[in-house]
Design a protein around this motif. Structure first.
Motif, mmCIF file in Angstrom:
data_model
loop_
_atom_site.group_PDB
_atom_site.id
_atom_site.type_symbol
_atom_site.label_atom_id
_atom_site.label_comp_id
_atom_site.label_asym_id
_atom_site.label_seq_id
_atom_site.Cartn_x
_atom_site.Cartn_y
_atom_site.Cartn_z
ATOM 1 N N VAL A 64 38.313 31.994 50.133
ATOM 2 C CA VAL A 64 37.729 33.321 50.795
ATOM 3 C C VAL A 64 37.938 33.862 49.926
ATOM 4 C CG1 VAL A 64 37.700 34.652 52.873
ATOM 5 C CG2 VAL A 64 37.493 32.547 52.822
ATOM 6 N N TRP A 65 37.861 34.966 49.239
ATOM 7 C CA TRP A 65 37.957 36.402 48.086
ATOM 8 C C TRP A 65 38.189 37.538 49.558
ATOM 9 C CZ3 TRP A 65 39.525 37.376 43.930
ATOM 10 C CH2 TRP A 65 40.448 38.761 43.472
ATOM 11 N N GLU A 66 39.001 38.015 49.479
ATOM 12 C CA GLU A 66 40.147 38.605 50.981
ATOM 13 C C GLU A 66 39.205 40.103 50.328
ATOM 14 O OE1 GLU A 66 43.276 38.782 52.066
ATOM 15 O OE2 GLU A 66 43.175 36.568 53.421
ATOM 16 N N LEU A 67 38.897 40.574 49.225
ATOM 17 C CA LEU A 67 38.504 41.338 48.599
ATOM 18 C C LEU A 67 37.494 42.134 48.554
ATOM 19 C CD1 LEU A 67 40.729 42.263 44.829
ATOM 20 C CD2 LEU A 67 42.212 42.806 47.651
ATOM 21 N N ASP A 68 36.750 41.428 49.604
ATOM 22 C CA ASP A 68 34.848 41.761 49.794
ATOM 23 C C ASP A 68 34.700 40.953 51.438
ATOM 24 O OD1 ASP A 68 32.476 41.980 48.152
ATOM 25 O OD2 ASP A 68 31.862 39.900 49.335
ATOM 26 N N VAL A 72 33.658 36.934 49.799
ATOM 27 C CA VAL A 72 32.806 36.280 48.260
ATOM 28 C C VAL A 72 33.775 36.948 47.216
ATOM 29 C CG1 VAL A 72 30.797 35.712 46.401
ATOM 30 C CG2 VAL A 72 30.465 35.311 48.624
ATOM 31 N N PHE A 73 33.901 35.833 45.355
ATOM 32 C CA PHE A 73 34.630 37.182 44.242
ATOM 33 C C PHE A 73 34.020 37.649 44.024
ATOM 34 C CE2 PHE A 73 35.352 36.745 40.521
ATOM 35 C CZ PHE A 73 36.272 37.857 40.004
ATOM 36 N N SER A 74 33.480 38.676 43.608
ATOM 37 C CA SER A 74 32.487 40.092 42.097
ATOM 38 C C SER A 74 32.950 40.383 41.810
ATOM 39 C CB SER A 74 31.940 39.921 43.098
ATOM 40 O OG SER A 74 32.394 41.155 44.007
ATOM 41 N N VAL A 75 33.069 40.833 39.923
ATOM 42 C CA VAL A 75 33.681 41.754 39.268
ATOM 43 C C VAL A 75 33.954 42.798 40.067
ATOM 44 C CG1 VAL A 75 33.595 42.723 37.071
ATOM 45 C CG2 VAL A 75 32.829 39.867 37.195
ATOM 46 N N THR A 76 33.299 43.205 40.914
ATOM 47 C CA THR A 76 33.288 44.969 40.808
ATOM 48 C C THR A 76 34.226 44.880 41.892
ATOM 49 O OG1 THR A 76 30.527 44.578 41.139
ATOM 50 C CG2 THR A 76 31.701 46.594 42.509
ATOM 51 N N SER A 77 34.407 43.907 42.973
ATOM 52 C CA SER A 77 35.325 44.139 43.957
ATOM 53 C C SER A 77 36.350 43.990 43.020
ATOM 54 C CB SER A 77 35.516 43.093 45.398
ATOM 55 O OG SER A 77 36.107 41.634 44.400
ATOM 56 N N MET A 78 36.895 43.664 42.174
ATOM 57 C CA MET A 78 38.620 43.032 41.680
ATOM 58 C C MET A 78 38.953 44.377 41.269
ATOM 59 S SD MET A 78 40.818 40.739 40.909
ATOM 60 C CE MET A 78 42.004 42.330 41.071
ATOM 61 N N ARG A 79 37.483 44.946 40.209
ATOM 62 C CA ARG A 79 37.687 46.117 39.645
ATOM 63 C C ARG A 79 37.888 47.306 40.732
ATOM 64 N NH1 ARG A 79 32.338 48.428 37.771
ATOM 65 N NH2 ARG A 79 31.914 48.739 39.515
ATOM 66 N N SER A 80 37.175 47.063 41.062
ATOM 67 C CA SER A 80 37.578 47.976 42.773
ATOM 68 C C SER A 80 39.543 48.461 43.015
ATOM 69 C CB SER A 80 36.823 47.826 43.715
ATOM 70 O OG SER A 80 34.698 48.484 43.314
ATOM 71 N N CYS A 81 39.344 47.186 43.430
ATOM 72 C CA CYS A 81 40.800 47.198 43.798
ATOM 73 C C CYS A 81 41.740 47.160 43.040
ATOM 74 C CB CYS A 81 41.242 45.507 43.763
ATOM 75 S SG CYS A 81 43.326 44.980 44.491
ATOM 76 N N LEU A 82 41.816 46.837 41.317
ATOM 77 C CA LEU A 82 42.312 47.400 40.028
ATOM 78 C C LEU A 82 42.906 49.115 40.206
ATOM 79 C CD1 LEU A 82 41.413 44.672 37.595
ATOM 80 C CD2 LEU A 82 44.026 44.844 38.991
#
Length: 219
Positions: A64-68, A72-82
């Protein structure tokens, strides 16, 4: 003889016992031999207690990708987190004016987030300087806020813009009030956009003049 999980010897656990995941009793009964004493026995008792309290899920194991919100993992959610971690949030949407060059918009973004190499910012990065005073007025330490909103030698620029456009200056001269100045003046939408472009050019002019005064440095 080798040891299995929890230091127990291999007990001949049948694979079929793993099918009934909601029955700890059947799972424990599937072990061929039960330890009688010593550390293996204490571990066996601990295992029994843990299994009695554990609730097995019918859902297959999955990541489970908790940032979304959908997990579900996504580049957008990772970028927003960073971005939120590295850049922080000012609480004000990023301004972008198509009437001026991109570099002016980027400079305003950097100024608003205090990401320009003023002398106090350079000091915070352990860069040695001869002086921390504002090179324009030579009165107080050069911070981003001072350079663009309170330097006695540069502030008249904002008053001249106000006279030119026939609008009042912000009640409190701060970077935040100057950046959002166009939002508070009594102008139509198109004129506000032009006035906002003038403000961006003024910020660029101050920064360019500052670089001329200080000479080559980190930009």
């Amino acid at each position: 003889m080798g040891k299995g999980v929890l230091g127990l010897p291999p007990l001949g656990l049948e694979a079929s016992a793993l099918v009934d995941r909601n029955s700890p009793e059947k799972l424990l009964a599937a072990f061929g031999r039960v330890p009688r004493s010593g550390i293996p026995n204490s571990q066996w008792i601990t295992l029994q207690g843990n299994l009695q309290e554990f609730i097995f899920s019918e859902v297959p194991d999955h990541v489970v990708w908790e940032l979304d919100e959908f997990g579900v993992f996504s580049v957008t959610s990772m970028r927003s987190c960073l971005d939120s971690f590295l850049l922080g949030s000012s609480g004000v949407p990023t301004r972008w004016n198509t009437l001026v060059l991109r570099k002016l918009n980027i400079l305003l973004w950097r100024i608003f987030r205090d990401r320009i190499p003023t002398r106090l910012n350079l000091r915070d990065k352990d860069i040695d300087l001869d002086s921390l005073l504002c090179p324009v007025c030579m009165q107080i330490g050069e911070s981003t806020e001072h350079l663009f909103s309170s330097c006695s030698d540069l502030c008249p620029l904002w008053h001249r813009i106000a006279v030119w456009w026939g609008v009042p200056t912000p009640t409190e001269m701060t970077i935040n009030s100057l950046v959002t100045w166009a939002d508070d003046v009594a102008l139509d939408a198109e004129s506000k956009k032009v006035f906002d472009a003038v403000i961006m050019v003024a910020f660029w002019t101050i920064w360019s003049f500052h670089k001329l005064e200080t000479g080559p440095q980190i930009t």
